[in-house]
Design an enzyme around this catalytic site. Structure first.
Site, PDB file in Angstrom:
ATOM      1  N   CYS A   1       3.927  -4.780   6.486  1.00  0.00           N
ATOM      2  CA  CYS A   1       3.418  -4.456   5.154  1.00  0.00           C
ATOM      3  C   CYS A   1       4.536  -3.968   4.250  1.00  0.00           C
ATOM      4  O   CYS A   1       5.646  -3.676   4.691  1.00  0.00           O
ATOM      5  CB  CYS A   1       2.320  -3.395   5.244  1.00  0.00           C
ATOM      6  SG  CYS A   1       0.731  -4.040   5.793  1.00  0.00           S
TER       7      CYS A   1
ATOM      8  N   HIS B   1       0.836  -1.193   0.000  1.00  0.00           N
ATOM      9  CA  HIS B   1       0.000   0.000   0.000  1.00  0.00           C
ATOM     10  C   HIS B   1       0.875   1.248   0.000  1.00  0.00           C
ATOM     11  O   HIS B   1       2.077   1.184   0.249  1.00  0.00           O
ATOM     12  CB  HIS B   1      -0.951   0.013   1.202  1.00  0.00           C
ATOM     13  CG  HIS B   1      -0.275   0.000   2.535  1.00  0.00           C
ATOM     14  ND1 HIS B   1       0.216   1.136   3.141  1.00  0.00           N
ATOM     15  CD2 HIS B   1      -0.001  -1.023   3.395  1.00  0.00           C
ATOM     16  CE1 HIS B   1       0.738   0.823   4.310  1.00  0.00           C
ATOM     17  NE2 HIS B   1       0.632  -0.488   4.489  1.00  0.00           N
TER      18      HIS B   1
END
Length: 155
Positions: free
Chosen positions: A130, A117
């Site tokens: 992440c 992301h």
């Protein structure tokens, strides 16, 4: 560890099955179409204690505007931040506050809670696991990858 601010995308590379390779030691992402390199971007992956797991995965979900359900801030009902950078599993919520999850725009879920992301990319592993990409590159990768796209994460 090599870090580069260089990111690029070749719009002339068309067709072919997409594949994304994340190189943890280089902190780089490489986007391939049909075996041809279409683009690359620096990333920031998991810091110590939150390592990004290596392996081969597939994108299982995509969402343009996503918020974390684990990390974020406790805010008052009027929006004032009462406690920042919290983990809802460990940090107690102050009375009268609500949880506001961290922004994860252009989220592409890779492996359980691990997603690619848009986010801060300081040049070293700094996330909770992440794979963060600069905002402009997250938008491009998101546009060219579909659910089912293979993602290889290599040490």
């Amino acid at each position: 560890m090599r870090f580069t601010n260089k990111s690029w995308w070749r719009h002339d590379v068309a067709g072919g099955t997409p594949h994304i390779k994340i190189d943890l030691s280089e902190q780089m992402a490489y986007f391939y179409k049909g075996g041809r390199l279409a683009g690359m971007s620096p990333v920031s992956t998991g810091k110590a204690g939150h390592r990004t797991p290596p392996g081969t995965f597939r994108i299982s979900e995509k969402k343009v505007n996503h918020r974390s359900n684990l990390y974020g801030h406790y805010v008052s009902r009027s929006g004032y931040v009462l406690r920042s950078n919290v983990d809802v599993r460990r940090d107690r919520r102050p009375p009268g506050s609500v949880f506001r999850g961290a922004s994860m725009d252009y989220m592409m879920r890779v492996n359980g809670p691990i997603s690619m992301h848009a986010g801060y990319v300081p040049g070293y592993p700094a996330s909770h696991g992440c794979i963060r990409l600069p905002w402009h590159m997250a938008k491009i990768f998101f546009a060219h990858a579909s659910v089912g796209t293979k993602v290889s994460i290599v040490p």
